[in-house]
Design a protein around this motif. Structure first.
Motif, PDB file in Angstrom:
ATOM      1  N   TYR A  94       0.818  -1.218   0.000  1.00  0.00           N
ATOM      2  CA  TYR A  94       0.000   0.000   0.000  1.00  0.00           C
ATOM      3  C   TYR A  94       0.852   1.269   0.000  1.00  0.00           C
ATOM      4  CZ  TYR A  94      -3.905  -3.097   1.074  1.00  0.00           C
ATOM      5  OH  TYR A  94      -4.864  -4.091   1.023  1.00  0.00           O
ATOM      6  N   GLY A  95       2.101   1.136  -0.447  1.00  0.00           N
ATOM      7  CA  GLY A  95       3.023   2.268  -0.382  1.00  0.00           C
ATOM      8  C   GLY A  95       2.547   3.510  -1.100  1.00  0.00           C
ATOM      9  N   GLU A  96       2.051   3.363  -2.315  1.00  0.00           N
ATOM     10  CA  GLU A  96       1.640   4.539  -3.077  1.00  0.00           C
ATOM     11  C   GLU A  96       0.462   5.244  -2.421  1.00  0.00           C
ATOM     12  OE1 GLU A  96       0.985   3.748  -7.180  1.00  0.00           O
ATOM     13  OE2 GLU A  96       3.128   3.526  -7.616  1.00  0.00           O
ATOM     14  N   GLU A  97      -0.470   4.481  -1.874  1.00  0.00           N
ATOM     15  CA  GLU A  97      -1.604   5.101  -1.197  1.00  0.00           C
ATOM     16  C   GLU A  97      -1.153   5.842   0.054  1.00  0.00           C
ATOM     17  OE1 GLU A  97      -5.988   3.956   0.720  1.00  0.00           O
ATOM     18  OE2 GLU A  97      -4.781   2.416  -0.283  1.00  0.00           O
ATOM     19  N   LEU A  98      -0.254   5.247   0.814  1.00  0.00           N
ATOM     20  CA  LEU A  98       0.258   5.902   2.015  1.00  0.00           C
ATOM     21  C   LEU A  98       1.011   7.185   1.658  1.00  0.00           C
ATOM     22  CD1 LEU A  98       1.520   2.725   3.867  1.00  0.00           C
ATOM     23  CD2 LEU A  98      -0.279   4.253   4.710  1.00  0.00           C
ATOM     24  N   ALA A  99       1.811   7.128   0.594  1.00  0.00           N
ATOM     25  CA  ALA A  99       2.546   8.315   0.157  1.00  0.00           C
ATOM     26  C   ALA A  99       1.589   9.413  -0.299  1.00  0.00           C
ATOM     27  CB  ALA A  99       3.504   7.937  -0.973  1.00  0.00           C
ATOM     28  N   PHE A 100       0.531   9.021  -0.992  1.00  0.00           N
ATOM     29  CA  PHE A 100      -0.478   9.984  -1.430  1.00  0.00           C
ATOM     30  C   PHE A 100      -1.151  10.651  -0.234  1.00  0.00           C
ATOM     31  CE2 PHE A 100      -5.035  10.704  -2.217  1.00  0.00           C
ATOM     32  CZ  PHE A 100      -4.964  11.664  -3.211  1.00  0.00           C
ATOM     33  N   LEU A 101      -1.508   9.858   0.767  1.00  0.00           N
ATOM     34  CA  LEU A 101      -2.179  10.417   1.942  1.00  0.00           C
ATOM     35  C   LEU A 101      -1.283  11.406   2.682  1.00  0.00           C
ATOM     36  CD1 LEU A 101      -3.955   7.208   3.305  1.00  0.00           C
ATOM     37  CD2 LEU A 101      -5.032   9.166   2.170  1.00  0.00           C
ATOM     38  N   GLN A 102       0.009  11.091   2.801  1.00  0.00           N
ATOM     39  CA  GLN A 102       0.917  12.043   3.448  1.00  0.00           C
ATOM     40  C   GLN A 102       1.013  13.342   2.657  1.00  0.00           C
ATOM     41  OE1 GLN A 102       4.121  10.074   6.318  1.00  0.00           O
ATOM     42  NE2 GLN A 102       4.747   9.936   4.185  1.00  0.00           N
ATOM     43  N   ALA A 103       1.033  13.247   1.335  1.00  0.00           N
ATOM     44  CA  ALA A 103       1.086  14.450   0.510  1.00  0.00           C
ATOM     45  C   ALA A 103      -0.152  15.313   0.715  1.00  0.00           C
ATOM     46  CB  ALA A 103       1.233  14.074  -0.963  1.00  0.00           C
ATOM     47  N   LYS A 104      -1.311  14.672   0.809  1.00  0.00           N
ATOM     48  CA  LYS A 104      -2.568  15.415   0.930  1.00  0.00           C
ATOM     49  C   LYS A 104      -2.771  16.008   2.320  1.00  0.00           C
ATOM     50  CE  LYS A 104      -5.131  15.770  -1.998  1.00  0.00           C
ATOM     51  NZ  LYS A 104      -5.147  16.782  -3.082  1.00  0.00           N
ATOM     52  N   GLU A 105      -2.290  15.327   3.363  1.00  0.00           N
ATOM     53  CA  GLU A 105      -2.589  15.810   4.709  1.00  0.00           C
ATOM     54  C   GLU A 105      -1.496  16.722   5.279  1.00  0.00           C
ATOM     55  OE1 GLU A 105      -3.182  12.355   7.131  1.00  0.00           O
ATOM     56  OE2 GLU A 105      -1.111  11.675   6.963  1.00  0.00           O
ATOM     57  N   MET A 106      -0.231  16.613   4.764  1.00  0.00           N
ATOM     58  CA  MET A 106       0.802  17.486   5.327  1.00  0.00           C
ATOM     59  C   MET A 106       1.861  17.944   4.326  1.00  0.00           C
ATOM     60  SD  MET A 106       3.727  15.473   5.446  1.00  0.00           S
ATOM     61  CE  MET A 106       4.765  16.485   6.498  1.00  0.00           C
ATOM     62  N   GLY A 107       1.663  17.658   3.046  1.00  0.00           N
ATOM     63  CA  GLY A 107       2.541  18.214   2.028  1.00  0.00           C
ATOM     64  C   GLY A 107       3.864  17.513   1.846  1.00  0.00           C
ATOM     65  N   SER A 114      -3.858  16.018  14.855  1.00  0.00           N
ATOM     66  CA  SER A 114      -5.189  16.296  14.309  1.00  0.00           C
ATOM     67  C   SER A 114      -5.145  16.644  12.828  1.00  0.00           C
ATOM     68  CB  SER A 114      -5.842  17.436  15.093  1.00  0.00           C
ATOM     69  OG  SER A 114      -6.128  17.030  16.417  1.00  0.00           O
ATOM     70  N   SER A 115      -4.013  17.172  12.358  1.00  0.00           N
ATOM     71  CA  SER A 115      -3.935  17.533  10.943  1.00  0.00           C
ATOM     72  C   SER A 115      -3.527  16.364  10.054  1.00  0.00           C
ATOM     73  CB  SER A 115      -2.953  18.697  10.749  1.00  0.00           C
ATOM     74  OG  SER A 115      -1.668  18.340  11.223  1.00  0.00           O
ATOM     75  N   THR A 116      -3.104  15.229  10.666  1.00  0.00           N
ATOM     76  CA  THR A 116      -2.624  14.111   9.844  1.00  0.00           C
ATOM     77  C   THR A 116      -3.206  12.763  10.297  1.00  0.00           C
ATOM     78  OG1 THR A 116      -0.651  13.956  11.250  1.00  0.00           O
ATOM     79  CG2 THR A 116      -0.461  15.252   9.222  1.00  0.00           C
ATOM     80  N   PRO A 117      -4.533  12.627  10.321  1.00  0.00           N
ATOM     81  CA  PRO A 117      -5.110  11.351  10.752  1.00  0.00           C
ATOM     82  C   PRO A 117      -5.265  10.327   9.642  1.00  0.00           C
ATOM     83  CG  PRO A 117      -6.859  12.922  10.358  1.00  0.00           C
ATOM     84  CD  PRO A 117      -5.560  13.657  10.102  1.00  0.00           C
ATOM     85  N   LEU A 118      -5.187  10.758   8.379  1.00  0.00           N
ATOM     86  CA  LEU A 118      -5.556   9.866   7.275  1.00  0.00           C
ATOM     87  C   LEU A 118      -4.585   8.705   7.121  1.00  0.00           C
ATOM     88  CD1 LEU A 118      -6.573  12.621   4.676  1.00  0.00           C
ATOM     89  CD2 LEU A 118      -8.041  11.374   6.288  1.00  0.00           C
ATOM     90  N   SER A 119      -3.287   8.989   7.165  1.00  0.00           N
ATOM     91  CA  SER A 119      -2.307   7.900   7.051  1.00  0.00           C
ATOM     92  C   SER A 119      -2.379   6.985   8.267  1.00  0.00           C
ATOM     93  CB  SER A 119      -0.900   8.472   6.878  1.00  0.00           C
ATOM     94  OG  SER A 119      -0.575   9.367   7.928  1.00  0.00           O
ATOM     95  N   ALA A 120      -2.702   7.542   9.444  1.00  0.00           N
ATOM     96  CA  ALA A 120      -2.818   6.715  10.655  1.00  0.00           C
ATOM     97  C   ALA A 120      -3.961   5.717  10.534  1.00  0.00           C
ATOM     98  CB  ALA A 120      -3.030   7.614  11.873  1.00  0.00           C
ATOM     99  N   LEU A 121      -5.066   6.153   9.967  1.00  0.00           N
ATOM    100  CA  LEU A 121      -6.215   5.258   9.808  1.00  0.00           C
ATOM    101  C   LEU A 121      -5.926   4.182   8.769  1.00  0.00           C
ATOM    102  CD1 LEU A 121      -9.007   7.964  10.040  1.00  0.00           C
ATOM    103  CD2 LEU A 121      -8.454   6.228  11.756  1.00  0.00           C
ATOM    104  N   LYS A 122      -5.126   4.507   7.762  1.00  0.00           N
ATOM    105  CA  LYS A 122      -4.726   3.489   6.793  1.00  0.00           C
ATOM    106  C   LYS A 122      -3.838   2.439   7.455  1.00  0.00           C
ATOM    107  CE  LYS A 122      -4.394   1.391   2.896  1.00  0.00           C
ATOM    108  NZ  LYS A 122      -5.578   0.733   2.279  1.00  0.00           N
ATOM    109  N   VAL A 123      -2.985   2.861   8.384  1.00  0.00           N
ATOM    110  CA  VAL A 123      -2.158   1.898   9.123  1.00  0.00           C
ATOM    111  C   VAL A 123      -3.047   0.950   9.927  1.00  0.00           C
ATOM    112  CG1 VAL A 123      -0.456   1.642  10.972  1.00  0.00           C
ATOM    113  CG2 VAL A 123      -0.124   3.381   9.211  1.00  0.00           C
TER     114      VAL A 123
END
Length: 512
Positions: free
Chosen positions: A112-125, A209-218
């Motif tokens: 799921y590397g690409e999805e995780l990388a995408f989520l980090q880009a969207k939630e914290m740049g 609080s600004s970066t929950p999306l990658s945590a939920l994917k984990v």
């Protein structure tokens, strides 16, 4: 893990991983569907139904509405983790079995590397290319490393009085609260998860609080890997409610936090009444020392990456660059050249070398520090203001270099947590060590010299938990990391990290 691509590559974030995107001009895109709390193996709404917005720092658009955990939700997650520890089989599971599950987690990070990388880009740049080249392999390596340790946690037999058999057992602590920041949402979290789970503990995770999306994917990855229900829980929400509940609840046995020193102090105070175990990986204002006998080209380039990698949003950023006076102008010129050539842009664009500041409050704070540097009398030689990448939106700033800084200036004393480099001259070895050690922090330090004796002398003299010689930002799952002084205590990574998730029981048996 190293924190930058080979410096020989003039575009450090444009790697072969992004060739297909460059050819098609298509940015990666994944649906964002995980927005609820994860407690006891279930996805659920917050107890009061409230949500909060996750903002894309590139566009300032809302990318998701995420359930906002409450005290009741935190307590439910703690109860779930406590039951899983006391009544479930995770802590008592054969270490080989536990290790097999953790190995699968490591494999799934690659899947799921690409999805995780995408989520980090969207939630914290975070740059997508950096996530793919650095973060994702490191996540997998850390879990694989600690998967191996799960079957090697052993006590020992002690030679005591005749007629007595004495031995020790190494046992997990219980429920671990993992509180993590926004700047490396994945890496800083798994540095806690992997050793804690390998040791047999259970976890409640409160991401920033600004970066929950990658945590939920984990959490979804843990579920797919076969981590039993209740062993791993995720509750996004405010530190004042969720974080405070985790820090004070008697059924939480340890808090592992990465964050500012101020945040760490609050957790220490909150946890004191219940005598929790603690690992504190806190702030830094690290000195990177360049001696006149160094390879100046390599040192300047390394110092640039050591500061401006990940937008300078790094606890171990080399934000104080100390240059020996005889080569001061020469090295400064090289670093400024690199800073001015940096391409600031969309983190999903493979051509970008620096993305946006992670959120609005941090963006405003970075701009404030830029003004403070000017007011304090430092000489601005590059950057110093916000950037418009052509959209009129986003939290973008210029890589900024201040020269002729002294240790009394605010930008040399405080953690600016953004792309602001303070350049300080020094006269000799003793002067460099004095300046480097004068700061309240002691997370990392760097030394650049061709003299191996000088390098070892400096490493022994610097008050920092890590010293890099002729490099910066090197990490490996086997090598411990943590700070001195106000940068915290405890260690992450390596066998040393396991010690902070275990406790020792001594058993005496009378054989007479």
């Amino acid at each position: 893990m190293q924190t930058w691509i080979d410096p020989a590559n003039p575009l450090p974030s444009t790697t072969s991983l992004s060739n297909s995107m460059t050819a098609t001009s298509q940015f990666p895109n994944f649906p964002i569907s995980l927005t609820r709390l994860y407690i006891n193996g279930e996805w659920r709404d917050a107890a009061n139904g409230k949500t909060f917005e996750v903002i894309d720092p590139t566009t300032e658009a809302v990318v998701a509405q995420v359930a906002e955990g409450t005290q009741a939700d935190a307590e439910a997650a703690i109860a779930s983790a406590h039951r899983a520890f006391e009544q479930g089989g995770w802590g008592q599971m054969n270490g080989h079995e536990r290790g097999e599950i953790l190995w699968r987690v490591g494999d799934l990070f690659l899947k799921y590397g690409e999805e995780l990388a995408f989520l980090q880009a969207k939630e914290m740049g975070r740059l997508f290319t950096d996530s793919m080249a650095i973060d994702i392999p490191h996540l997998s390596n850390v879990f694989h490393y600690f998967a191996g340790w799960a079957s090697k946690i052993e006590g020992s037999v002690k030679q005591t009085t005749k007629g007595l058999h004495t031995y020790t057992l190494r046992e997990p602590l219980g429920v671990i609260a993992a509180i993590t920041p926004f700047n490396f949402p994945l890496i800083l979290s798994i540095h806690k998860f992997a050793p804690a789970l390998a040791a047999g503990n259970t976890i409640v995770h409160k991401p920033a609080s600004s970066t929950p999306l990658s945590a939920l994917k984990v959490a979804e990855i843990m579920q797919e890997a076969g981590v039993p229900d209740g062993v791993f829980n995720v509750v996004p929400g405010p530190g004042s409610t969720v974080g405070h509940t985790l820090s004070t609840h008697p059924d939480v046995h340890k808090v592992a936090i990465t964050g500012s020193t101020a945040s760490g102090i609050r957790v220490i105070k909150d946890s004191a009444d219940t005598l929790k175990h603690l690992t504190m990986e806190l702030g830094g204002k690290s000195a990177n020392i360049i001696f006149a006998d160094a390879d100046l080209d390599a040192a300047a380039e390394t110092a640039y990456y050591g500061m401006f990698y990940n937008k300078g949003e790094i606890c171990y950023a080399g934000s104080r660059m100390l240059i020996e006076r005889s080569v001061y102008d020469e090295v400064l010129e090289r670093v400024v050249k690199w800073a001015k050539q940096t391409k600031v842009g969309d983190p999903l664009d493979p051509r970008s070398q620096m993305g946006p500041i992670a959120n609005k409050s941090e963006y405003e704070n970075v701009l404030r520090y830029m003004e403070v540097g000017k007011q304090d009398g430092a000489r601005l030689v590059s950057g110093g203001k916000a950037v418009d990448i052509g959209t009129g939106r986003g939290y973008f700033v210029e890589p900024t270099v201040f020269a002729d800084v002294n240790s009394d200036m605010t930008i040399a004393r405080e953690e600016t947590f953004g792309p602001i480099l303070s350049v300080i001259p020094f006269d000799n070895f003793e002067d460099a060590i004095r300046i480097a050690n004068s700061n309240q922090y002691g997370l990392v330090a760097g030394v650049h010299t061709r003299d191996i004796k000088k390098a070892h002398r400096a490493a022994a003299s610097l008050k920092a938990g890590t010293v890099w010689v002729n490099t910066w930002g090197r990490f490996d799952p086997s090598s411990p990391f943590g700070g001195y002084k106000m940068s915290g205590y405890g260690r992450e990574n390596g066998q040393e990290a396991l010690e902070f998730y275990l406790q020792t029981k001594t058993v005496w048996v009378d054989l007479s």
